[in-house]
Scaffold this active site. Structure first.
Site, PDB file in Angstrom:
ATOM      1  N   ASP A  21      21.410 148.376 -36.832  1.00  0.00           N
ATOM      2  CA  ASP A  21      21.323 149.410 -35.810  1.00  0.00           C
ATOM      3  C   ASP A  21      20.868 148.848 -34.459  1.00  0.00           C
ATOM      4  OD1 ASP A  21      21.156 152.043 -34.739  1.00  0.00           O
ATOM      5  OD2 ASP A  21      19.015 152.117 -35.220  1.00  0.00           O
ATOM      6  N   GLU A  68      15.749 145.606 -45.020  1.00  0.00           N
ATOM      7  CA  GLU A  68      16.513 146.654 -45.692  1.00  0.00           C
ATOM      8  C   GLU A  68      17.820 146.161 -46.319  1.00  0.00           C
ATOM      9  OE1 GLU A  68      16.969 150.037 -43.097  1.00  0.00           O
ATOM     10  OE2 GLU A  68      14.823 150.480 -43.145  1.00  0.00           O
ATOM     11  N   TYR A  98      11.407 157.204 -43.218  1.00  0.00           N
ATOM     12  CA  TYR A  98      11.631 158.119 -42.088  1.00  0.00           C
ATOM     13  C   TYR A  98      11.564 159.561 -42.574  1.00  0.00           C
ATOM     14  CZ  TYR A  98      12.724 154.134 -39.167  1.00  0.00           C
ATOM     15  OH  TYR A  98      12.632 152.969 -38.439  1.00  0.00           O
TER      16      TYR A  98
HETATM   17  C1  GCB Z   1      15.777 151.384 -39.959  1.00  0.00           C
HETATM   18  C2  GCB Z   1      16.183 150.038 -39.507  1.00  0.00           C
HETATM   19  C3  GCB Z   1      16.187 149.893 -37.994  1.00  0.00           C
HETATM   20  C4  GCB Z   1      16.782 151.148 -37.368  1.00  0.00           C
HETATM   21  C5  GCB Z   1      15.911 152.330 -37.733  1.00  0.00           C
HETATM   22  C6  GCB Z   1      16.489 153.644 -37.183  1.00  0.00           C
HETATM   23  O1  GCB Z   1      15.434 151.599 -41.080  1.00  0.00           O
HETATM   24  O2  GCB Z   1      15.438 149.001 -40.090  1.00  0.00           O
HETATM   25  O3  GCB Z   1      16.939 148.765 -37.662  1.00  0.00           O
HETATM   26  O4  GCB Z   1      16.942 151.036 -35.993  1.00  0.00           O
HETATM   27  O5  GCB Z   1      15.858 152.443 -39.125  1.00  0.00           O
HETATM   28  O6  GCB Z   1      16.046 154.077 -36.126  1.00  0.00           O
HETATM   29  O7  GCB Z   1      17.392 154.173 -37.784  1.00  0.00           O
END
Ligand code: GCB
Length: 654
Positions: free
Chosen positions: A214, A458, A511
């Protein structure tokens, strides 16, 4: 390095893109053989920075291979077609108004003409061309002769070009670089090219590069390019490890010299006032330092980031001349231990209150920018952050130097991000990953700020081949550096993660209320508590919350908090923090916010000009969340250290 890309450029092209016609296979790569000392001036070494404006051309030919077919490296680039100005260091993507260059995939060509001082052309002198990093596959020529080939971004590579510049001096000396940003299932990070063959929907030869990470896949010469000299017999590498009791520290060293077996070495260790505190000789030994000043993290001590300076002097007789080489390495004396509930630095529990970052900025993309670097360190210290993870790739050596100097603790991550495809767990990928870890450790092994290696972010750790893959990778990393713990960052469920058994510290991303149960902040305490308890019950290893976050668009407000507002980002933080505060009394040893600043990503329906989970904007202005985090980090720092509270007001004026 060619060793990691069997078949060299030709092999790479065959594998990557049938679109890219095969080009002549090349050699000359060093792989992870030998040292990779940061180039520093000394009485025996000169340095010339090659930053500035280079000539540039992207190879837009249908097969992207015109440059190799027509041998653009043989003549000045301007003679084989149009060139544009391109800054170095910088990504090329955002420099022009051309969307085709912004999203370009394939070979691009850079060229610089350089005048070398006459004194560099004498015998017994070595001239080295070094790249801090270039994305991703690089082939380099000097005066039309290929000197090095390197696979992978984010890490340095270099070539001894003495015989070329001294053998047939050409004025000026011409450096040509071909760079390919194509990713395959076996590169790090991995990616794949997909041809869109439905002629009713796409034009002929239409393809896209799929990535599973990302951040925008910036490419170009991202870090400084330098020429430096050494004598022809030279200090190639230095390895330092430290142990310490309260009254005496031991600095174990190993020095390798290349160019002769007949040499002598003398070493002296100086403190910050320039006083010699220990001396030694020979290629290996132990220096004893009484009453050492230890290297402490920022906010853990009133004098963080203390570094001694190890001056290594080599003398050798070569061709009836006495050659002398001098290299000075900064050294921090500190120890690291991991227990089932704690991370100890110098025997004291260390709690990571920090951030995840990116190398990312307007216009320059991933190109090194001193103003941005210093601004970021000022913001980190303003925030009261004591640490960061180099998500998701090794950062510039210039950044790492400041971490050493300021006492900012680093989890040093390799570019193993987006390892999701089953074919990326095969032997070919693994072999390359091992070499990348070798290159990373070779570069950063002597840095006191680096306290742990992260081998990936990840990955699809639930896949069966992940067990062997991570077992091998972690064992290899530990064999290369037995002094630091090893981790990888996971978002896989604790019950099915096949890599977790091999790590020293569990680093977990979640998240809650964002990707899971979006909008439901109330689920965070329950879900986060369960996450920690499940991981701890399964592994009895300390845990870092290595990512958590929520996007917020600066200036967007809503109360009650709705997603994407600044209030929602703050409320999410508070829910997470309430759980961290309970669990850090047990086995949670850190929290790293995602992310320090907004950053560019591929376009997509969930990204509004990039990822907005920064607590600072991409231009480094604070969002409301930055103040919440600042209150918290200073409070934690003041609780857990003997620092006088005045520190914070001092930092206010940074
Ligand atoms: C994650 C990733 C990171 C992303 C983030 C997101 O789990 O490790 O690279 O930018 O989430 O904001 O989705």
């Amino acid at each position: 390095m060619a060793a990691a890309a069997p078949g060299g450029v030709a092999g790479l092209c065959r594998l990557l893109l049938p679109l890219l016609a095969a080009v002549p296979a090349a050699g000359g790569s060093r792989g992870a053989v030998g040292g990779m000392l940061y180039p520093r001036e000394s009485p025996s070494r000169e340095l010339k920075e090659l930053g500035g404006v280079w000539s540039f051309r992207a190879d837009f030919s249908p097969g992207r291979a015109a440059g190799f077919e027509q041998r653009w490296y043989r003549r000045p680039l301007r003679e084989t077609g149009p060139v544009i100005d391109m800054p170095v260091p910088a990504s090329f993507n955002d420099i022009t108004q051309d969307p085709n260059l912004e999203n370009y995939i394939g070979w691009v060509w850079y060229e610089k003409e350089v005048l070398l001082p006459q004194r560099w052309l004498q015998d017994n002198l070595r001239v080295v061309l070094r790249f801090g990093s270039a994305h991703y596959y690089s082939v380099v020529w000097v005066n039309g002769v290929q000197v090095v080939e390197h696979e992978g971004g984010h890490l340095p590579f270099e070539a001894d070009i003495s015989s070329i510049v001294q053998g047939s001096p050409q004025i000026p000396c011409r450096i040509t670089v071909a760079l390919n940003n194509t990713l395959t299932p076996h590169t790090l990070p991995p990616g794949s090219i997909e041809y869109m063959n439905d002629r009713t929907r796409y034009p002929k030869n239409y393809f896209v590069q799929n990535i599973r990470f990302d951040f925008f896949n910036y490419a170009g010469i991202h870090r400084p390019v330098v020429l430096y000299t050494t004598p022809s017999v030279y200090i190639d590498d230095i390895t330092v490890t430290t142990t310490s009791t309260e009254s005496v520290a031991k600095v174990q060293y190993q020095v390798s010299v290349v160019g002769s077996t007949l040499y002598s070495l003398s070493l002296s260790l100086r403190d910050q006032e320039g006083r010699v505190v220990a001396t030694g000789d020979g290629p290996a030994g132990v220096l004893k330092v009484s009453n050492p000043n230890l290297w402490w993290p920022y906010l853990m001590h009133e004098n963080p980031g203390y570094r001694y300076f190890l001056e290594v002097k080599m003398q050798a007789q070569a061709n009836e001349a006495l050659l002398e080489d001098v290299y000075t390495l900064p050294v921090g004396i500190r120890t690291i231990h991991v227990t089932s509930t704690q991370f100890l630095i110098n025997g004291k529990p260390f709690y990571f209150h920090g951030v995840n970052k990116h190398e990312d900025a307007d216009i320059r993309g991933k190109g090194l920018d001193w103003a941005l670097i210093v601004k970021d360190f000022n913001l980190l210290r303003w925030l009261g952050a004591n640490s960061f993870r180099t998500s998701h790739y090794p950062y510039a050596e210039e950044i790492m130097d400041l971490c050493d100097a300021y006492g900012i603790v680093v989890i040093d991550e390799c570019p193993g991000v987006g390892i999701k495809m089953p074919e990326s767990f095969g032997n070919k990928s693994l072999q390359h990953h091992l070499v990348v870890m070798e290159e990373l450790i070779r570069r950063d092994k002597n840095r006191p700020s680096v306290v742990m290696w992260s081998v990936a972010n990840e990955p699809a750790a639930e896949l069966p081949p992940a067990a062997y893959y991570f077992k091998t990778l972690v064992a290899h990393t530990k064999a290369l550096d037995p002094t630091r713990p090893v981790t990888f960052v996971t978002d896989t469920n604790y019950a099915v993660d096949r890599g977790a058994p091999y790590v020293d510290v569990i680093c977990v991303n979640s998240y809650f209320s964002w990707y899971h149960d979006p909008g439901h902040l109330e689920v965070i305490p329950l879900q986060l508590t369960a996450q920690f308890e499940n991981w701890y019950k399964t592994y009895q290893k300390p845990i870092i919350q290595s990512e958590y976050g929520a996007d917020s668009v600066p200036g967007l407000h809503s109360d009650p908090p709705l997603m994407f507002s600044e209030e929602y980002q703050k409320a999410m933080l508070r829910e997470y923090h309430s759980v961290f505060d309970k669990k850090r009394k047990e086995y949670v040893i850190g929290e790293l916010i995602w992310n320090f600043a907004d950053f560019m990503t591929n376009q997509g329906t969930t990204r509004v000009l990039g990822n907005k989970k920064g607590i600072f904007t991409r231009q480094r202005q604070p969002k409301s969340a930055a103040f919440v985090l600042r209150e918290r980090y200073w409070k934690i720092a003041n609780e857990s250290s003997c620092l006088p509270p005045i520190m914070k007001s001092h930092i206010l004026f940074l």
